[in-house]
Design an enzyme around this catalytic site. Structure first.
Site, PDB file in Angstrom:
ATOM      1  N   ASP A   1       1.074  -3.889  13.119  1.00  0.00           N
ATOM      2  CA  ASP A   1      -0.003  -4.272  14.034  1.00  0.00           C
ATOM      3  C   ASP A   1      -1.404  -4.677  13.219  1.00  0.00           C
ATOM      4  OD1 ASP A   1       0.568  -2.403  16.549  1.00  0.00           O
ATOM      5  OD2 ASP A   1       1.628  -1.736  14.050  1.00  0.00           O
ATOM      6  N   PHE A   2      -1.579  -4.720  11.266  1.00  0.00           N
ATOM      7  CA  PHE A   2      -2.382  -5.139  10.539  1.00  0.00           C
ATOM      8  C   PHE A   2      -2.446  -5.968  10.794  1.00  0.00           C
ATOM      9  CE2 PHE A   2      -2.253  -1.040   8.635  1.00  0.00           C
ATOM     10  CZ  PHE A   2      -2.511   0.160  10.577  1.00  0.00           C
TER      11      PHE A   2
ATOM     12  N   GLU B   1      -5.020  -7.074   2.927  1.00  0.00           N
ATOM     13  CA  GLU B   1      -3.803  -7.743   3.209  1.00  0.00           C
ATOM     14  C   GLU B   1      -4.041  -8.955   3.291  1.00  0.00           C
ATOM     15  OE1 GLU B   1      -3.521  -3.296   5.318  1.00  0.00           O
ATOM     16  OE2 GLU B   1      -5.116  -4.850   5.367  1.00  0.00           O
TER      17      GLU B   1
ATOM     18  N   PHE C   1       1.840  -2.059   8.822  1.00  0.00           N
ATOM     19  CA  PHE C   1       2.021  -1.781  10.094  1.00  0.00           C
ATOM     20  C   PHE C   1       2.036  -2.619  10.501  1.00  0.00           C
ATOM     21  CE2 PHE C   1       0.770   2.414   9.366  1.00  0.00           C
ATOM     22  CZ  PHE C   1       1.496   3.381  10.444  1.00  0.00           C
TER      23      PHE C   1
ATOM     24  N   GLU D   1       1.317  -1.301   0.557  1.00  0.00           N
ATOM     25  CA  GLU D   1      -0.356   0.025   0.085  1.00  0.00           C
ATOM     26  C   GLU D   1       1.492   1.317  -0.578  1.00  0.00           C
ATOM     27  OE1 GLU D   1      -3.150  -2.419   2.551  1.00  0.00           O
ATOM     28  OE2 GLU D   1      -2.329  -0.624   3.352  1.00  0.00           O
TER      29      GLU D   1
ATOM     30  N   HIS E   1      -0.572   0.809  16.033  1.00  0.00           N
ATOM     31  CA  HIS E   1      -0.066   1.466  14.676  1.00  0.00           C
ATOM     32  C   HIS E   1       1.599   1.344  15.958  1.00  0.00           C
ATOM     33  CE1 HIS E   1      -3.681   2.933  13.225  1.00  0.00           C
ATOM     34  NE2 HIS E   1      -2.990   2.294  11.759  1.00  0.00           N
TER      35      HIS E   1
END
Length: 334
Positions: free
Chosen positions: A88-89, A63, A86, A32, A132
């Site tokens: 976190d994703f 994702e 990130f 992205e 994040h």
């Protein structure tokens, strides 16, 4: 060899990727905002102009879709680099990461390999809140099938990226945002280093002793290598001589270098921006206890408490391990 130029970590990473793309047409980058924008952490700056949209590919915010596509491309002989903006994703695409990328070679009996690199940004210290700001090194290291890389300097970042792209197994390459050398997110002193123009590799599973010492072993990685070095400089003024070990990779993990250092110093401090429980700090301490318990006189852990990362700057600063926390831990083991 004398090197006259210094690079930020982001430029070193891009240089390695560009070299690998020139040498191998099967290498491409997808993620992205990696094409026109150049990556929000400058992870692909300048690559679009040379390689075009066919090899520097912006993807939809899905994702699950593009990481699954990267796994398929890798199994067909390409060498994709897929950026998870990130870390976190990761939950959005955990099936693609752990049940496919990490396992398909094993579950196929070795009939397919998955030579891909999953790059992702980790770390806090800039008020980006709980979704994040995590590191999550330990999460990926805990799950078999993936190599896990965490550079702390530009020199290491380039060599480790060359090695990651050439590896026939999936590699998770985790860079700390604070180390990339961004104008809007300044780095500490240290990540910008001399970097040779020629390509070179740094083997996985080989820690680097960033500072030699005799009184205490400090084991860490990523941003906290630099915080540990700052702490060591302060402690040196008090007559305490710290050895600072940068693990550089978690999988494979260089336990031998850590154990050798503890056998010399007798004292161990493990520092991690990841969560304290069930993570890197416990793994290092248990490894030393299993192999060199007689040499271990004292041990301390410095890590993120088991709470979501706060948004408020004051609260984030409170929970984030700092150089002062490392100094205190080293004093405690003396």
């Amino acid at each position: 060899m004398t090197v006259d130029r210094e690079l930020t970590m982001s430029r070193a990473v891009v240089e390695a990727i560009g070299t690998e793309m020139r040498e191998n047409d099967e290498v491409f980058y997808m993620g992205e905002d990696v094409a026109d924008y150049g990556g929000i952490f400058d992870s692909t700056q300048g690559l679009l102009e040379e390689f075009g949209y066919d090899r520097i590919m912006d993807v939809p915010i899905s994702e699950t879709a593009y990481l699954g596509a990267a796994v398929g491309a890798a199994q067909q002989g390409m060498r994709p680099i897929a950026e998870l903006m990130f870390v976190d994703f990761f939950g959005v695409a955990m099936d693609q990461i752990y049940n496919q990328m990490a396992k398909n070679t094993y579950m196929s009996g070795g009939s397919v390999s998955v030579p891909m690199v999953l790059t992702t940004a980790v770390g806090g210290t800039y008020s980006d809140a709980a979704q994040h700001s995590q590191t999550l090194y330990g999460t990926f290291a805990h799950l078999p099938g993936m190599k896990v890389v965490v550079p702390s300097t530009a020199y290491d970042a380039k060599g480790l990226m060359h090695n990651a792209i050439r590896d026939d197994d999936p590699v998770v390459y985790m860079y700390h945002k604070r180390l990339m050398g961004l104008g809007w997110l300044p780095s500490p002193t240290g990540p910008k280093t001399p970097v040779p123009e020629a390509e070179y590799t740094i083997p996985f599973g080989r820690a680097d002793v960033k500072r030699e010492g005799a009184d205490a072993t400090v084991v860490t990685l990523g941003l906290h290598v630099h915080r540990a070095l700052d702490a060591a400089a302060t402690l040196a003024e008090e007559g305490i001589d710290c050895e600072v070990i940068d693990l550089r990779t978690l999988v494979p993990l260089d336990r031998e270098t850590v154990i050798e250092s503890v056998e010399k110093t007798g004292r161990l401090v493990v520092v991690d921006e990841d969560y304290r429980s069930f993570g890197l700090t416990g793994e290092i301490v248990s490894s030393v206890a299993e192999e060199a318990l007689d040499a271990l006189e004292a041990v301390e852990r410095v890590a993120m408490p088991d709470v979501p990362i706060p948004y408020a700057r004051e609260l984030e600063t409170e929970v984030m391990p700092a150089a002062a926390d490392i100094e205190a831990a080293v004093r405690n083991v003396q």
